[in-house]
Design an enzyme around this catalytic site. Structure first.
Site, PDB file in Angstrom:
ATOM      1  N   ASP A 292       1.183  -2.289   9.833  1.00 11.59           N
ATOM      2  CA  ASP A 292       0.550  -1.260   9.030  1.00 11.59           C
ATOM      3  C   ASP A 292       1.578  -0.827   7.987  1.00 11.59           C
ATOM      4  O   ASP A 292       2.735  -1.263   8.003  1.00 11.59           O
ATOM      5  CB  ASP A 292       0.050  -0.094   9.902  1.00 11.59           C
ATOM      6  CG  ASP A 292      -1.033   0.701   9.184  1.00 11.59           C
ATOM      7  OD1 ASP A 292      -1.835   1.373   9.856  1.00 11.59           O
ATOM      8  OD2 ASP A 292      -1.093   0.637   7.931  1.00 11.59           O
TER       9      ASP A 292
HETATM   10  C1  GLC Z   1      -2.885   2.905   6.040  1.00  9.60           C
HETATM   11  C2  GLC Z   1      -3.760   2.756   7.263  1.00  9.60           C
HETATM   12  C3  GLC Z   1      -4.346   1.391   7.421  1.00  9.60           C
HETATM   13  C4  GLC Z   1      -4.616   0.808   6.056  1.00  9.60           C
HETATM   14  C5  GLC Z   1      -3.267   0.565   5.400  1.00  9.60           C
HETATM   15  C6  GLC Z   1      -3.408  -0.017   3.994  1.00  9.60           C
HETATM   16  O1  GLC Z   1      -1.763   3.655   6.334  1.00  9.60           O
HETATM   17  O2  GLC Z   1      -3.225   3.134   8.514  1.00  9.60           O
HETATM   18  O3  GLC Z   1      -5.537   1.531   8.201  1.00  9.60           O
HETATM   19  O4  GLC Z   1      -5.336  -0.399   6.170  1.00  9.60           O
HETATM   20  O5  GLC Z   1      -2.481   1.732   5.351  1.00  9.60           O
HETATM   21  O6  GLC Z   1      -3.992   0.908   3.147  1.00  9.60           O
END
Ligand code: GLC
Length: 753
Positions: A292
């Site tokens: 993430d």
């Molecule tokens: C965010 C979220 C994740 C998302 C990623 C990209 O922090 O936790 O669900 O897909 O970043 O935006």
């Protein structure tokens, strides 16, 4: 690099292959063969480059990246050191960056463009928790299909969805993004979304790779506080949290995303047991895992890695294949390989997984297939998409209360008042994950009523927010200004019926939006009570992204409709339900608590050793100031029809296929849809089992006075469970069965396995 040179390089690769270079698969027509051939040509830096994802140049969905900048990113793209970008969008922008990679780098490997297309791109569907309440897998799949068509039209070939985190805690802001508290339903809905995004042919120009997230346990953050610690038992991990991910892998999801949280002391992003042992070895996952946002770097904050270099080593060894915005892989992996700390085979495996998805998407055949500006113009906000969004929205609405059949309202009803800031809000209904949409594009409730030719008067009553929030700002709720109350109360006093639209702002739920209070925010409860004092004929329309503790409303307000954040077609869907053009069929997929003190509250709980109230005895599992039961249970939702259940039969002669059937009759004069649910209870097991577990559901339509026999089959898959060694087992013994219209009531039976 000129196209000609590139072609020569490509021809050289093919030449090598045709001379049978040692690759895993010499068949150069197969994807595996092409992957191996390309891999054999890549430098270590280029392989690591595939494992590197940068954010676009103007949109952050996480803490703004420290260091790194557009110039550096452009340089790295030209070097072939960027495997993917996120948050870039628009066919023109994507084409520009893709061209840089394909024509500018040595091997011309196309870039994957990812985006959070969570519930629609431009045409916004209901938030996932709302869609889940439809229990309509076909509609949910179509909603994801629509999102994929719009996203792929603007250059996106990968969405970071579906979020399949089970959660029992409405304080957590991201419950809006999932399918609620049940793993069985969550798995079915996750599969429907993956099939909608990925379609039957991933190489088609309007299908995109899906991403099951967040692996794993994110929805069990302590106290519902986002990113907080997750410390859970093996049984919860295997029986509640993992099943939707396993179902996603079994249904060919192409990517998995790590969760931010620490899981029993080990961050998911560095958790080899999760990613190597379970996901890749036991489940045989062939796609790739992406971290993430900066979750690799955050392992230092977790106190698990010494520094970014250490975190990069831990993450790649644990099975995290791509680094989102930590810059850890691109900075340190080559050095770690050269120092013999990381085996190059791990880099090969990660790059192989990523290249495989790119080949499956057809990106090597046509890197620009997703960058067609004509398609972008033709498909965005297409009328078919609007129709799909409207159908999904009205199916997601849940009728929670309808005393004296106040609903449906009559169009010619005299003097209708509409009160509440959210009734005129064109932004909130889009929810918080609307990163690609345009502001103020939702049909508001008052616009929907006008479209429905309903005459009414409107008064805001009070602002919900002090200023318009954004995806990254903290919402400032109006907690004091009641200056609009007199006008609203006066209007209510002179009206026959009042439609009050109250709830949460779209940015009060979603990432980073946990709440400790689940009541109506701001001065809305006071507004509701002030109106109630002068007119009790109130229809409360809730617009929220999580279960709320609306206990006072349940005790006083005759009609309550859960309208969530329904996306672009909100107002039209609400109008159709309020005036009976659509008979509400939604059922809650998360329990609504009476009080936040009950949270986490969920239907599939254990019985405890003192689950029953012994007369005059305080020594049983209960609160002295609140009941144990939810305000509204999992699976609950009313209809304008009346469904009666009879004739439950259980045939357990074939222990591998136990047949359960029930007769359902629509004993009203209104056609409607029912969701019949089947729950089991394994009375005695080597690991205690919940008092009930959803193991089947069917949604169908019944004409007035029509009866239907609904049948289910229960086999080992439904009757087994994971023991504390993570092994799936089926044990003989006695089972209770309940079939009905929600998790609290139904016809009961039993069988022996
Ligand atoms: C965010 C979220 C994740 C998302 C990623 C990209 O922090 O936790 O669900 O897909 O970043 O935006």
């Amino acid at each position: 690099m000129k196209i000609k040179t590139l072609y020569l390089v490509w021809a050289f690769i093919v030449l090598i292959i045709s001379h049978g270079c040692k690759t895993k698969d010499n068949n150069t027509n197969s994807i595996e063969g092409k992957v191996e051939a390309l891999l054999s040509e890549m430098t270590i830096e280029e392989k690591i480059g595939q494992m590197n994802q940068y954010n676009g140049f103007w949109d952050v969905t996480g803490p703004a990246p420290s260091g790194g900048d557009a110039k550096m990113k452009y340089e790295h793209i030209k070097k072939g050191w960027v495997g993917s970008m996120l948050n870039v969008r628009g066919a023109k922008q994507v084409r520009e960056i893709q061209k840089l990679a394909v024509e500018g780098s040595r091997l011309g490997i196309p870039i994957l463009f990812g985006l959070d297309v969570i519930h629609g791109y431009k045409t916004i569907a209901p938030i996932p928790l709302a869609e889940a309440a439809s229990w309509d897998l076909k509609a949910i799949k179509k909603s994801a299909r629509t999102a994929a068509i719009e996203a792929s039209a603007i250059g996106i070939n990968w969405t970071f969805a579906p979020m399949v985190d089970v959660s029992r805690d409405a304080r957590w802001g991201r419950v809006m993004e999932g399918s609620g508290e049940d793993p069985y339903l969550g798995a079915k809905i996750g599969i429907a979304r993956i099939k909608g995004f990925q379609g039957k042919d991933l190489s088609a120009p309007n299908t995109i790779a899906a991403c099951a997230k967040h692996f794993a346990g994110y929805g069990f953050a302590e106290a519902g506080r986002d990113y907080n610690t997750v410390d859970i038992g093996t049984s919860t991990l295997y029986n509640i949290i993992l099943p939707p991910f396993k179902a996603a892998v079994e249904n060919n999801v192409k990517t998995i995303m790590n969760s931010f949280n620490i899981l029993n002391g080990i961050p998911s992003t560095g958790n080899a047991s999760l990613m190597r042992d379970i996901l890749k070895d036991e489940w045989g996952f062939k796609g790739f895992v992406i971290s993430d946002w900066a979750s690799i770097a955050e392992m230092t904050q977790h106190g698990f890695s010494k520094d970014l270099k250490d975190a990069a080593e831990v993450a790649v060894k644990a099975g995290c294949d791509m680094d989102m915005e930590s810059y850890g892989y691109i900075k340190y992996l080559a050095e770690l390989v050269k120092a013999g700390k990381v085996d190059e085979k791990l880099i090969d495996d990660a790059a192989r997984r990523i290249l495989r998805v790119k080949f499956e998407l057809g990106l090597f055949d046509d890197p620009y297939k997703y960058c067609n500006e004509e398609r972008e113009k033709e498909l965005i906000y297409h009328k078919d998409h609007m129709e799909a969004a409207l159908d999904m929205a009205r199916k997601s609405i849940v009728l929670l209360k309808n005393e004296k059949q106040l609903l449906p309202l009559k169009k010619n009803q005299k003097k209708i008042a509409v009160i509440g800031a959210l009734a005129a809000d064109k932004n909130s209904p889009l929810g918080s994950w609307r990163i690609g949409s345009d502001d103020n594009t939702a049909v508001s409730v008052i616009e929907g009523l006008k479209n429905h030719k309903v005459s009414f008067s409107y008064a805001k009553g009070a602002n919900l927010v002090i200023e318009q929030p954004t995806f990254t700002t903290v919402v400032k709720i109006n907690k004091t200004d009641k200056s609009g109350f007199p006008e609203a109360v006066k209007l209510a006093q002179s009206s026959e019926v009042v439609i009050m639209v109250l709830g949460e702002h779209g940015f009060q739920t979603g990432e980073g939006r946990s709440r400790t209070d689940l009541g109506l925010p701001g001065v809305q409860q006071e507004l509701l009570e002030a109106v109630y004092k002068v007119n009790r004929n109130i229809v409360l329309v809730l617009m929220n992204g999580r279960p709320l503790t609306i206990t006072w409303a349940d005790e006083h307000i005759p009609a309550i409709v859960e309208a969530w954040q329904l996306g672009t077609q909100t107002g039209n869907a609400v109008a159709q339900v309020l005036f009976g053009d659509y008979n509400p069929s939604g059922k809650l997929t998360m329990s609504f608590p009476r009080s936040v003190g009950q949270v986490p509250i969920y239907y599939n709980h254990y019985s405890t050793g003192r689950g029953n109230n012994v007369e005059g005895n305080v020594f049983w599992s209960h609160y002295i100031d609140e009941s144990n039961s939810p305000l509204y249970p999992f699976g609950y939702g009313l209809s304008y029809s009346k469904f009666d259940y009879s004739n439950l039969t259980i045939d357990d002669t074939d222990k591998n296929k136990i047949k359960v059937s029930v007769t359902v009759t629509n004993s009203s004069k209104t056609a409607g849809e029912e969701v019949t649910q089947l729950y089991i209870h394994d009375r005695t097991a080597s690991v205690a089992r919940p008092v009930k577990e959803l193991k089947g559901f069917k949604k169908y339509r019944l004409a007035p006075d029509e009866s239907k026999t609904i049948t289910f089959e229960l086999g080992p898959k439904e009757l087994g469970f994971y023991n504390n060694n993570g092994k799936f087992i089926v044990e003989k013994g006695d089972f209770d069965v309940m079939v009905g219209s929600n998790s609290q009531s139904g016809l009961k039976g039993e069988f022996t396995l």
